[in-house]
Design a protein around this motif. Sequence first.
Motif, PDB file in Angstrom:
ATOM      1  N   PHE A  66       6.171 -52.959  16.777  1.00 54.79           N
ATOM      2  CA  PHE A  66       7.124 -52.180  15.971  1.00 54.79           C
ATOM      3  C   PHE A  66       8.111 -53.084  15.240  1.00 54.79           C
ATOM      4  N   LYS A  67       8.408 -54.247  15.785  1.00 56.70           N
ATOM      5  CA  LYS A  67       9.376 -55.139  15.129  1.00 56.70           C
ATOM      6  C   LYS A  67       8.869 -55.620  13.776  1.00 56.70           C
ATOM      7  N   GLU A  68       7.569 -55.708  13.592  1.00 56.55           N
ATOM      8  CA  GLU A  68       7.013 -56.126  12.301  1.00 56.55           C
ATOM      9  C   GLU A  68       7.217 -55.037  11.247  1.00 56.55           C
ATOM     10  N   VAL A  69       7.045 -53.787  11.653  1.00 53.25           N
ATOM     11  CA  VAL A  69       7.261 -52.675  10.726  1.00 53.25           C
ATOM     12  C   VAL A  69       8.745 -52.567  10.379  1.00 53.25           C
ATOM     13  N   VAL A  70       9.610 -52.762  11.363  1.00 56.93           N
ATOM     14  CA  VAL A  70      11.050 -52.712  11.126  1.00 56.93           C
ATOM     15  C   VAL A  70      11.476 -53.848  10.202  1.00 56.93           C
ATOM     16  N   ALA A  71      10.843 -55.008  10.314  1.00 59.55           N
ATOM     17  CA  ALA A  71      11.161 -56.122   9.419  1.00 59.55           C
ATOM     18  C   ALA A  71      10.836 -55.756   7.972  1.00 59.55           C
ATOM     19  N   LEU A  72       9.734 -55.043   7.756  1.00 57.80           N
ATOM     20  CA  LEU A  72       9.403 -54.589   6.402  1.00 57.80           C
ATOM     21  C   LEU A  72      10.395 -53.522   5.926  1.00 57.80           C
ATOM     22  N   MET A  73      10.857 -52.673   6.833  1.00 53.64           N
ATOM     23  CA  MET A  73      11.858 -51.668   6.467  1.00 53.64           C
ATOM     24  C   MET A  73      13.188 -52.318   6.113  1.00 53.64           C
ATOM     25  N   ASN A  74      13.507 -53.417   6.774  1.00 48.21           N
ATOM     26  CA  ASN A  74      14.732 -54.150   6.439  1.00 48.21           C
ATOM     27  C   ASN A  74      14.652 -54.747   5.045  1.00 48.21           C
ATOM     28  N   ILE A  75      13.469 -55.216   4.659  1.00 48.81           N
ATOM     29  CA  ILE A  75      13.272 -55.713   3.287  1.00 48.81           C
ATOM     30  C   ILE A  75      13.545 -54.584   2.298  1.00 48.81           C
ATOM     31  N   ALA A  76      13.033 -53.395   2.614  1.00 46.77           N
ATOM     32  CA  ALA A  76      13.247 -52.246   1.736  1.00 46.77           C
ATOM     33  C   ALA A  76      14.723 -51.872   1.653  1.00 46.77           C
ATOM     34  N   LYS A  77      15.419 -51.955   2.765  1.00 44.45           N
ATOM     35  CA  LYS A  77      16.842 -51.597   2.759  1.00 44.45           C
ATOM     36  C   LYS A  77      17.662 -52.607   1.961  1.00 44.45           C
ATOM     37  N   ARG A  78      17.353 -53.901   2.126  1.00 43.63           N
ATOM     38  CA  ARG A  78      18.092 -54.930   1.383  1.00 43.63           C
ATOM     39  C   ARG A  78      17.931 -54.770  -0.119  1.00 43.63           C
ATOM     40  N   ASN A  79      16.730 -54.395  -0.543  1.00 44.45           N
ATOM     41  CA  ASN A  79      16.432 -54.292  -1.976  1.00 44.45           C
ATOM     42  C   ASN A  79      16.509 -52.869  -2.506  1.00 44.45           C
ATOM     43  N   ARG A  80      16.897 -51.935  -1.675  1.00 44.46           N
ATOM     44  CA  ARG A  80      17.024 -50.514  -2.038  1.00 44.46           C
ATOM     45  C   ARG A  80      15.711 -49.934  -2.538  1.00 44.46           C
ATOM     46  N   TYR A  81      14.646 -50.223  -1.805  1.00 43.11           N
ATOM     47  CA  TYR A  81      13.341 -49.641  -2.086  1.00 43.11           C
ATOM     48  C   TYR A  81      13.147 -48.446  -1.173  1.00 43.11           C
ATOM     49  N   LYS A  82      12.299 -47.529  -1.602  1.00 46.29           N
ATOM     50  CA  LYS A  82      11.882 -46.438  -0.744  1.00 46.29           C
ATOM     51  C   LYS A  82      10.620 -46.873  -0.026  1.00 46.29           C
ATOM     52  N   VAL A  83      10.424 -46.332   1.183  1.00 49.97           N
ATOM     53  CA  VAL A  83       9.297 -46.735   2.002  1.00 49.97           C
ATOM     54  C   VAL A  83       8.477 -45.506   2.380  1.00 49.97           C
ATOM     55  N   ILE A  84       7.171 -45.653   2.312  1.00 53.07           N
ATOM     56  CA  ILE A  84       6.266 -44.631   2.807  1.00 53.07           C
ATOM     57  C   ILE A  84       5.483 -45.247   3.959  1.00 53.07           C
ATOM     58  N   ALA A  85       5.564 -44.617   5.122  1.00 55.59           N
ATOM     59  CA  ALA A  85       4.788 -45.073   6.264  1.00 55.59           C
ATOM     60  C   ALA A  85       3.458 -44.321   6.235  1.00 55.59           C
ATOM     61  N   ALA A  86       2.396 -45.023   5.913  1.00 57.18           N
ATOM     62  CA  ALA A  86       1.094 -44.390   5.757  1.00 57.18           C
ATOM     63  C   ALA A  86       0.507 -44.050   7.111  1.00 57.18           C
ATOM     64  N   THR A  87      -0.033 -42.850   7.221  1.00 64.04           N
ATOM     65  CA  THR A  87      -0.690 -42.408   8.446  1.00 64.04           C
ATOM     66  C   THR A  87      -2.044 -41.827   8.099  1.00 64.04           C
ATOM     67  N   SER A  88      -2.879 -41.695   9.082  1.00 64.36           N
ATOM     68  CA  SER A  88      -4.170 -41.067   8.854  1.00 64.36           C
ATOM     69  C   SER A  88      -4.063 -39.587   9.221  1.00 64.36           C
ATOM     70  N   PRO A  89      -4.785 -38.723   8.523  1.00 64.97           N
ATOM     71  CA  PRO A  89      -4.696 -37.298   8.829  1.00 64.97           C
ATOM     72  C   PRO A  89      -5.290 -37.000  10.203  1.00 64.97           C
ATOM     73  N   GLU A  90      -4.771 -35.945  10.820  1.00 59.94           N
ATOM     74  CA  GLU A  90      -5.251 -35.572  12.161  1.00 59.94           C
ATOM     75  C   GLU A  90      -6.573 -34.877  12.104  1.00 59.94           C
TER      76      GLU A  90
END
Length: 136
Positions: free
Chosen positions: A112-136
């Motif tokens: 999870f820390k790797e995903v959070v690191a990418l979210m921190n990049i998005a927060k620093r640069n004011r990007y929106k993030v989509i967490a892709a999931t597979s349909p159930e």
Amino acid sequence: MAIKRKTKIDSSFSMSSMTDIVFLLLIFFLVTSTLVNPNALKLLLPKSTGQVAAKATVSVSVKHYEDNSVTFHINGSQTPVDFSEVEPQLQELLTDEEDPTFSIYADETVPFKEVVALMNIAKRNRYKVIAATSPE
């Protein structure tokens, strides 16, 4: 000799004070719940039907291997990118975007820390993030 009371005992119960307390508690919890996490990242999580309001122009894939190594791939490229190069490449790809958004495709075994690191990049640069999931 039976003694009779002059006043009758009223066994009814008024719920008006109870409803006042419930409404006050409801208002209290609504106000405090908005203050719990004011700096949280706002994620655009896709529904299981696959319909997302925002379209991501850039994708970052994260793969975890058995030897605990993690690789990052931008826009489905086969060549892995070092984490220190992810942010500059995202900045280069999203500079001219009106609503910069990127999606994270993370394997289910990725820490999870790797995903959070990418979210921190998005927060620093004011990007929106989509967490892709597979349909159930």
